[in-house]
Design a protein around this motif. Structure first.
Motif: not given
Length: 152
Positions: A1-3, A114-115, A89-94, A104-107
């Motif tokens: 990722m790059q800003i 990430l937070a 800031l970090f998107g998460f795949h849907a 089922r446990n990745v979140h």
């Protein structure tokens, strides 16, 4: 990722405004020459910085000025004005696969990390002001002057 480069261009723009004004009329063309970018890119940065309450821009060739003292502008302010990040800031795949033990446990295993990374970035950016960067710029200029050959 790059800003995106919007952030660094905005910081460069603010440094030009703070360093050169009020002695010099700091226009988008003036800043574009320093950034080595098209003035349209700088006008876009001006708009974001103005909307973020960081600069004032006079119409026409009036130039830009800081809307508040440099010691009251943090890099976090600039980041928030220029990066279109709302919320995380970090998107998460849907829709990770609920039938998979990882999916089922990745979140559960990743959200906290990430937070924390986002909080660390925001905390660090909040610690540095435009005035801090101007002091560093002054140090750079003093070193350049000291290293310049005499008589040049």
């Amino acid at each position: 990722m790059q800003i995106s480069t919007r952030f660094s261009i905005a910081v460069h723009t603010l440094l030009c405004i703070a360093y050169f004004s009020p002695e010099t009329k700091v226009t988008s063309a003036f800043v574009a020459a320093s950034v080595n970018a098209n003035p349209v890119v700088i006008r876009r940065a001006f708009g974001q910085l103005k909307d973020g309450g960081l600069i004032k821009v006079e119409k026409g060739v009036g130039g830009a000025s800081l809307a508040r003292p440099a010691q009251e502008v943090t890099l976090l302010d600039v980041f928030r004005a220029t990066e279109s990040v709302e919320g995380d800031l970090f998107g998460f795949h849907a829709h990770p696969n609920e039938d998979c033990p990882v999916g089922r446990n990745v979140h559960v295993v990743l959200d906290e990390e990430l937070a924390a990374a986002q909080a660390a970035l925001e905390d660090r950016l909040a610690q540095t002001t435009l005035a801090d960067l101007l002091d560093r710029l002054a140090d750079c200029r003093a070193r350049e002057d000291a290293e310049a050959p005499s008589g040049a």
